[in-house]
Design an enzyme around this catalytic site. Structure first.
Site, PDB file in Angstrom:
ATOM      1  CB  SER A  74       5.258  -2.536  -1.061  1.00 13.64           C
ATOM      2  OG  SER A  74       6.626  -2.212  -1.109  1.00 13.64           O
ATOM      3  CE1 TYR A 119       4.398   2.402   1.460  1.00 15.38           C
ATOM      4  CE2 TYR A 119       6.174   0.796   1.242  1.00 15.38           C
ATOM      5  CZ  TYR A 119       5.116   1.502   0.696  1.00 15.38           C
ATOM      6  OH  TYR A 119       4.785   1.292  -0.633  1.00 15.38           O
TER       7      TYR A 119
HETATM    8  N1  LIG Z   1       5.631   3.921  -6.825  1.00 15.78           N
HETATM    9  C1  LIG Z   1       6.198   2.784  -6.469  1.00 15.78           C
HETATM   10  O1  LIG Z   1       7.345   2.477  -6.892  1.00 15.78           O
HETATM   11  C2  LIG Z   1       5.474   1.816  -5.575  1.00 15.78           C
HETATM   12  C3  LIG Z   1       6.089   0.583  -5.276  1.00 15.78           C
HETATM   13  C4  LIG Z   1       5.436  -0.325  -4.450  1.00 15.78           C
HETATM   14  C5  LIG Z   1       4.185   0.008  -3.939  1.00 15.78           C
HETATM   15  N2  LIG Z   1       3.599   1.192  -4.251  1.00 15.78           N
HETATM   16  C6  LIG Z   1       2.262   1.462  -3.712  1.00 15.78           C
HETATM   17  O2  LIG Z   1       1.430   1.927  -4.760  1.00 15.78           O
HETATM   18  C7  LIG Z   1       0.413   2.786  -4.236  1.00 15.78           C
HETATM   19  C8  LIG Z   1       0.421   4.097  -4.992  1.00 15.78           C
HETATM   20  O3  LIG Z   1       1.652   4.728  -4.766  1.00 15.78           O
HETATM   21  P1  LIG Z   1       2.221   5.919  -5.673  1.00 15.78           P
HETATM   22  O4  LIG Z   1       3.613   5.601  -5.929  1.00 15.78           O
HETATM   23  O5  LIG Z   1       1.281   6.211  -6.767  1.00 15.78           O
HETATM   24  O6  LIG Z   1       2.190   7.102  -4.584  1.00 15.78           O
HETATM   25  P2  LIG Z   1       1.885   8.655  -4.713  1.00 15.78           P
HETATM   26  O7  LIG Z   1       2.290   9.161  -6.047  1.00 15.78           O
HETATM   27  O8  LIG Z   1       2.474   9.247  -3.486  1.00 15.78           O
HETATM   28  O9  LIG Z   1       0.283   8.700  -4.632  1.00 15.78           O
HETATM   29  C9  LIG Z   1      -0.354   8.343  -3.450  1.00 15.78           C
HETATM   30  C10 LIG Z   1      -1.790   8.764  -3.514  1.00 15.78           C
HETATM   31  O10 LIG Z   1      -2.386   8.481  -2.246  1.00 15.78           O
HETATM   32  C11 LIG Z   1      -3.033   9.649  -1.764  1.00 15.78           C
HETATM   33  N3  LIG Z   1      -2.995   9.726  -0.315  1.00 15.78           N
HETATM   34  C12 LIG Z   1      -1.906   9.685   0.498  1.00 15.78           C
HETATM   35  N4  LIG Z   1      -2.270   9.858   1.767  1.00 15.78           N
HETATM   36  C13 LIG Z   1      -3.618  10.020   1.775  1.00 15.78           C
HETATM   37  C14 LIG Z   1      -4.574  10.266   2.788  1.00 15.78           C
HETATM   38  N5  LIG Z   1      -4.213  10.414   4.070  1.00 15.78           N
HETATM   39  N6  LIG Z   1      -5.878  10.357   2.451  1.00 15.78           N
HETATM   40  C15 LIG Z   1      -6.250  10.247   1.161  1.00 15.78           C
HETATM   41  N7  LIG Z   1      -5.395  10.031   0.144  1.00 15.78           N
HETATM   42  C16 LIG Z   1      -4.083   9.923   0.459  1.00 15.78           C
HETATM   43  C17 LIG Z   1      -2.236  10.791  -2.364  1.00 15.78           C
HETATM   44  O11 LIG Z   1      -2.996  11.967  -2.344  1.00 15.78           O
HETATM   45  P3  LIG Z   1      -2.294  13.422  -2.469  1.00 15.78           P
HETATM   46  O12 LIG Z   1      -1.704  13.457  -3.837  1.00 15.78           O
HETATM   47  O13 LIG Z   1      -3.418  14.334  -2.295  1.00 15.78           O
HETATM   48  O14 LIG Z   1      -1.257  13.478  -1.397  1.00 15.78           O
HETATM   49  C18 LIG Z   1      -1.963  10.260  -3.762  1.00 15.78           C
HETATM   50  O15 LIG Z   1      -3.056  10.469  -4.616  1.00 15.78           O
HETATM   51  C19 LIG Z   1       0.722   2.923  -2.750  1.00 15.78           C
HETATM   52  O16 LIG Z   1      -0.066   2.005  -2.023  1.00 15.78           O
HETATM   53  C20 LIG Z   1       2.187   2.534  -2.644  1.00 15.78           C
HETATM   54  O17 LIG Z   1       2.508   2.046  -1.362  1.00 15.78           O
HETATM   55  C21 LIG Z   1       4.206   2.113  -5.039  1.00 15.78           C
END
Ligand SMILES: NC(=O)c1ccc[n+]([C@@H]2O[C@H](COP(=O)([O-])OP(=O)(O)OC[C@H]3O[C@@H](n4cnc5c(N)ncnc54)[C@H](OP(=O)(O)O)[C@@H]3O)[C@@H](O)[C@H]2O)c1
Length: 248
Positions: A153, A166
């Site tokens: 990130s 985080y």
């Molecule tokens: N979106 C952004 O702008 C952004 C920017 C920088 C970095 N990132 C990184 O990109 C990655 C994906 O993020 P995203 O935006 O797609 O987030 P998201 O929509 O919140 O999806 C996160 C996923 O992780 C799963 N998860 C969370 N806690 C868990 C646990 N304890 N055990 C198993 N699975 C778990 C969630 O499952 P459930 O749906 O079942 O809760 C979901 O499928 C992350 O590493 C995040 O830090 C995202």
């Protein structure tokens, strides 16, 4: 970085595990990898979401995936060792891992981070990756070429007020990737990080509730880098931290 054009079946015959495969970026990655010919192992904590991705892959004619329901918060090393054994028995190989699942926690002053929140974020975002990588390395080392992608990130490269646990977990993720990349530099397993950049998901909406999400890239938009790093076109790329949305 200018990405080379990818062939249609760039992940043919590969077996790839994606964590957090039920939603957001992980869901898009699982579907993209399946479309590129891979067999997916879908890991996540909400089974109904994983089943929906499973159905979508099959309806598009993809290879039948496996579902691994696992809450990374409670899982121990032995859970990952069992998973590795099952993958060995069922698939006989593992060519890639996308460490994608993460939790944001709550944006708040450092002095007010509750101990439990700190521990849970570290467990899900960091320690689970340590356990999983340790358990899966023997399988990955048997693959002709294997790719392990960690998810970073912007706040994992430059600290930012109120992003507390985080941000620290993402700095440590970058560090874990660098240690592994150096240690396995002479192997056929490579380790890299992707910083997705601002992407339209539930996590982003939680962090920035007031912004217009329609202005953001979708998870599908940022898939070219994920596909490239998972494919054999990137076999010489190791120890890099790359941006899915590089600044122009
Ligand atoms: N979106 C952004 O702008 C952004 C920017 C920088 C970095 N990132 C990184 O990109 C990655 C994906 O993020 P995203 O935006 O797609 O987030 P998201 O929509 O919140 O999806 C996160 C996923 O992780 C799963 N998860 C969370 N806690 C868990 C646990 N304890 N055990 C198993 N699975 C778990 C969630 O499952 P459930 O749906 O079942 O809760 C979901 O499928 C992350 O590493 C995040 O830090 C995202």
């Amino acid at each position: 970085m200018q990405l080379p054009p990818l062939s249609e079946n760039s992940l043919k015959d590969k077996v790839i595990l994606v964590t957090g495969a039920g939603d957001g970026i992980g869901r898009a990655a699982a579907l993209s990898f399946a479309r590129a010919g891979a067999t997916l192992i879908l890991l996540g904590r909400t089974v109904s979401k994983l089943e929906a991705v499973y159905d979508e892959i099959l309806s598009e004619g993809g290879a039948e995936p496996a579902i691994v329901p696992l809450d990374l918060c409670g899982a121990t090393l032995s859970h990952y060792q069992q998973m590795a054994q099952t993958i060995q028995e069922q698939f006989k190989r593992l060519d890639g891992v996308l460490h994608n699942a993460s939790q944001l926690g709550y944006l708040r002053p450092f002095a007010q981070i509750p101990e439990k929140e700190w521990q849970d974020i570290m467990q899900v975002n960091l320690t689970s990756q340590f356990y999983m990588t340790q358990a899966l390395l023997p399988l990955l080392l048997q693959a002709p070429h294997a790719s392990v992608i960690f998810t970073s990130s912007g706040v994992g490269r430059k600290g930012r007020a109120y992003w507390g646990s985080y941000a620290v977990s993402k700095f440590a993720t970058e560090g874990m990737m660098q240690v592994l990349a150096d240690e396995y530099a002479n192997s056929k397993v490579r380790f890299n990080c992707i910083n997705p950049g601002a992407t339209r998901t539930k996590m982003r909406a939680k962090a920035y509730p007031a912004e217009d999400a329609n202005q953001l890239k979708t998870p599908e938009d940022i898939m070219p880098l994920y596909l490239y790093l998972m494919s054999d076109q990137s076999i010489d790329v190791n120890g890099q931290s790359l941006d899915a949305q590089p600044k122009k």
